[in-house]
Enzyme design. Sequence first.
Site, mmCIF file in Angstrom:
data_model
loop_
_atom_site.group_PDB
_atom_site.id
_atom_site.type_symbol
_atom_site.label_atom_id
_atom_site.label_comp_id
_atom_site.label_asym_id
_atom_site.label_seq_id
_atom_site.Cartn_x
_atom_site.Cartn_y
_atom_site.Cartn_z
ATOM 1 C CB VAL A 47 9.270 -50.771 -67.790
ATOM 2 C CG1 VAL A 47 10.035 -49.519 -68.069
ATOM 3 C CG2 VAL A 47 9.168 -51.861 -68.828
ATOM 4 C CB CYS A 57 3.270 -54.169 -62.386
ATOM 5 S SG CYS A 57 3.483 -53.669 -60.716
ATOM 6 C CD GLU A 59 1.508 -58.306 -62.571
ATOM 7 O OE1 GLU A 59 2.206 -57.339 -62.773
ATOM 8 O OE2 GLU A 59 1.581 -59.198 -61.751
#
Length: 125
Positions: A47, A57, A59
């Site tokens: 985002v 990220c 992750e």
Amino acid sequence: ADLEPDWRALRSAATEAAASAYAPYSHFPVGAAGLTANGIVISGCNVENASFGLTLCAECGLASALRRAGETTLVAVSVTDPAGRLLTPCGRCRQVLLEHGGPDMLIDADPEPQRLGALLPGAFD
Ligand code: THU
């Protein structure tokens, strides 16, 4: 938890997550999917925002979703683009992932998965 992860399923969960990404600046959507020690699949997407350096990220979204689901431990993670091509977690995200599964966490890679500890040797913990 001792079972071999279903990498096909994990990759497809990452690919599906990438479709939800918000990446109007880089035009590089990313999805991350993780298998928990309890056998649950969790996912996240990147985002972005107008201040490029503050990008979240995929992750990071995965780590947040993991905790939100009441889960604690990731045993295997796949990161892909929307076409299902495998990506390698960036340096910062290796550190983020380390917190939620340690150096034995398996990271999807070709030709075979790699341990997070091999991708982030000498990690700060
Ligand atoms: N990105 C991730 O989401 N994960 C990674 O491990 C590498 C990079 C995102 C950040 C940014 O939104 C876009 O990919 C391009 O760098």
